[in-house]
Structures are given as C-alpha cells and as structure tokens.
Design an enzyme around this catalytic site. Structure first.
Site, PDB file in Angstrom:
ATOM      1  N   LYS A  56       0.858  -1.183   0.000  1.00  0.00           N
ATOM      2  CA  LYS A  56       0.000   0.000   0.000  1.00  0.00           C
ATOM      3  C   LYS A  56       0.891   1.229   0.000  1.00  0.00           C
ATOM      4  O   LYS A  56       2.018   1.183   0.483  1.00  0.00           O
ATOM      5  CB  LYS A  56      -0.849  -0.063   1.280  1.00  0.00           C
ATOM      6  CG  LYS A  56      -1.584   1.177   1.651  1.00  0.00           C
ATOM      7  CD  LYS A  56      -2.359   0.982   2.942  1.00  0.00           C
ATOM      8  CE  LYS A  56      -3.523   0.032   2.739  1.00  0.00           C
ATOM      9  NZ  LYS A  56      -4.363  -0.091   3.943  1.00  0.00           N
ATOM     10  N   LYS A  91      -7.053  -6.217  -2.356  1.00  0.00           N
ATOM     11  CA  LYS A  91      -7.982  -5.492  -1.489  1.00  0.00           C
ATOM     12  C   LYS A  91      -8.615  -4.330  -2.262  1.00  0.00           C
ATOM     13  O   LYS A  91      -7.907  -3.563  -2.922  1.00  0.00           O
ATOM     14  CB  LYS A  91      -7.242  -4.960  -0.263  1.00  0.00           C
ATOM     15  CG  LYS A  91      -6.837  -6.058   0.722  1.00  0.00           C
ATOM     16  CD  LYS A  91      -5.847  -5.563   1.765  1.00  0.00           C
ATOM     17  CE  LYS A  91      -6.377  -4.419   2.580  1.00  0.00           C
ATOM     18  NZ  LYS A  91      -5.331  -3.886   3.511  1.00  0.00           N
TER      19      LYS A  91
HETATM   20  O1  LIG Z   1      -4.760  -2.405   5.944  1.00  0.00           O
HETATM   21  C1  LIG Z   1      -4.398  -1.960   7.046  1.00  0.00           C
HETATM   22  C2  LIG Z   1      -4.019  -0.546   7.154  1.00  0.00           C
HETATM   23  O2  LIG Z   1      -2.958  -0.245   6.283  1.00  0.00           O
HETATM   24  C3  LIG Z   1      -3.772  -0.146   8.523  1.00  0.00           C
HETATM   25  O3  LIG Z   1      -3.270   1.176   8.549  1.00  0.00           O
HETATM   26  P1  LIG Z   1      -3.477   2.040   9.869  1.00  0.00           P
HETATM   27  O4  LIG Z   1      -3.031   1.223  11.021  1.00  0.00           O
HETATM   28  O5  LIG Z   1      -2.660   3.259   9.665  1.00  0.00           O
HETATM   29  O6  LIG Z   1      -4.943   2.321   9.911  1.00  0.00           O
END
Ligand SMILES: O=C[C@H](O)COP(=O)(O)O
Length: 250
Positions: free
Chosen positions: A43, A110
């Site tokens: 991501k 996803k």
């Molecule tokens: O898919 C999970 C997310 O990338 C979690 O990111 P976060 O902990 O910053 O909400």
C-alpha cells in the site's frame, strides 16, 4: 536471493492474532517478513487509507518476498495489495485494476469502498464477487467504517462469498477504529460478517493499547500501519514498534 536479514520464527498462529502489516517498498516488506508478520500488505500510505502502489513496485516487492521465503525455507508468505482509492461507481476501472494487481503475483487483492454512496458500494461489492468467481482472484472488500457501515453492504459482502473482508477507517487522525465506533456495533459487524469460510479483519489506526478490546471482538486478523511507524504512517517502519506489536499480539 540472500538479503542478509535474519529470520525470526513467527509465533505459532494458534496463539496469537494473525497480523497484517502494510508496507510501501521492498525494504519494508523484507523487514516485516523477517519480523514474522503473517500477511504483508502492499500500500502507499502517503496516498490515503487505500493508496495503491505502482504495479512495478508491487511486482518487485512480490518477487523479493517470494525470494526471501525461498531462501528462508518459509512455506508460505501471504501477500495482499490494494488497488488504490477509487470512487465506488468506477466499477469497470476497479475491476481492470484488480486484474493488473493480481497479475503481479499477490495472494489477495484489497478493494476499498466508502459508505458515501451506498447503492454504488453495493453494486461494487456485487461486481467484485462476480469477478472473483469468474477469475478465481481472491478479492477482499474493505469497508470504510468511519461513519458506520450500511447494512446493505454487510449483506452484499455476505452473499458475495468472499474469502475475507476487512473493516478500516479513512481518517487516521481521530483515534483508532475501536475508539471511533462503539464496541457493540463492532461486535455486531464482526458477527454478521463472519460466516463459513469468510475471515474478518479489523484495521484503522489500531494501537497496541487496543489489543485487549480487539481480542474481545475476536476478528480473524488485524491490520496495522500507524502503530508500526514512528508518529506518521507515511514514514518508514519502526523496527522497535513492529517487534513490540508482534509481542503484544502474542
Ligand atoms: O490495511 C491496514 C491498514 O494499512 C492499517 O493502517 P493504519 O493502522 O494506519 O490504519
């Protein structure tokens, strides 16, 4: 490929919550794998909650992780990637992106949807389910839960027969998912979504302090980025925070 990274045996999955950690490049992915993260999620954290990485970056990370697993004799390493942040109505473009991300060799793709346009979100979830069935791609819908989740979206995910679903937040500044939504509501969502073969993941700026409440909700896995960065989820992984998180999940 020898990365020079030492492998740390993951704790037995039966004794701790399955951890998904989002990473943005090869170095972070190898760091997470070596620490024992169960699912490495690709991501771009600098592009919002669902920021997608360029396809060549995804392919490079997948190649590095598969090589690392081979070198370390790790049987399987689970890799997911997001398609990026799209309006739910952009179904055709999203499905094309799903195919391209899957072709990079990830295990799960996803796809997030906000609740701003519930009809479009339901239509997207239905289209994703049909696409998953016809292509065999493991698609994981991510329901953005900041302002609640429409019951029609829950129903669409249930009838879609996905292997997994995640709940996440878009705004990471207002506390974790567990602080943003009432525990009873979260418990009802997890219960409603959990079904034969469907794993439920929770994410949304979750912190180690959330883990007891997280356990009470008993999701199948939990996703993290903010908790493993030093202050800003757009910055690099922090080895100490990552190690502490995995211990806390034990
Ligand atoms: O898919 C999970 C997310 O990338 C979690 O990111 P976060 O902990 O910053 O909400």
């Amino acid at each position: 490929m020898n990365t020079g990274l030492a492998a740390i045996d993951p704790l037995p999955l039966a004794t701790r919550l399955h951890a998904l950690v989002s990473v943005r490049d090869v170095a972070e992915a190898l760091q997470a794998a070596a620490a024992g993260v169960d699912t490495i999620d690709l991501k771009d954290p600098s592009d919002g909650a669902l920021g997608g990485l360029p396809l060549p970056v995804i392919a490079a990370i997948v190649a590095a992780l598969r090589g690392w697993a081979g070198d370390m004799s790790v049987n399987a390493i689970s890799i997911s990637a997001t398609v990026g942040d799209w309006p739910a109505a952009a179904r055709a473009a999203i499905l094309r992106r799903v195919d391209r991300v899957a072709a990079c060799g990830v295990d799960q793709v996803k796809v997030g949807t906000s609740m701003h346009d519930v009809d479009a979100a339901v239509a997207l979830i239905d289209a994703l389910a049909a696409h998953a069935r016809s292509t065999g791609i493991a698609i994981v819908p991510v329901l953005i839960a900041d302002d609640g989740i429409a019951s029609a979206c829950i129903a669409a995910v249930r009838r879609g027969g996905f292997a997994a679903v995640m709940l996440d937040t878009a705004d990471k500044r207002g506390g974790s998912l567990l602080q943003r939504r009432p525990a009873a509501e979260l418990a009802a969502w997890v219960e409603a979504l959990r079904g034969p073969g469907m794993r439920v993941g929770l994410a949304g700026a979750l912190m180690p302090a959330d883990i007891p409440a997280l356990r009470a909700l008993s999701p199948d896995y939990a996703g993290f980025r903010s908790a493993v960065c030093a202050g800003d989820r757009r910055l690099g992984l922090d080895a100490g925070r990552l190690a502490a998180l995995l211990v806390a999940l034990g």
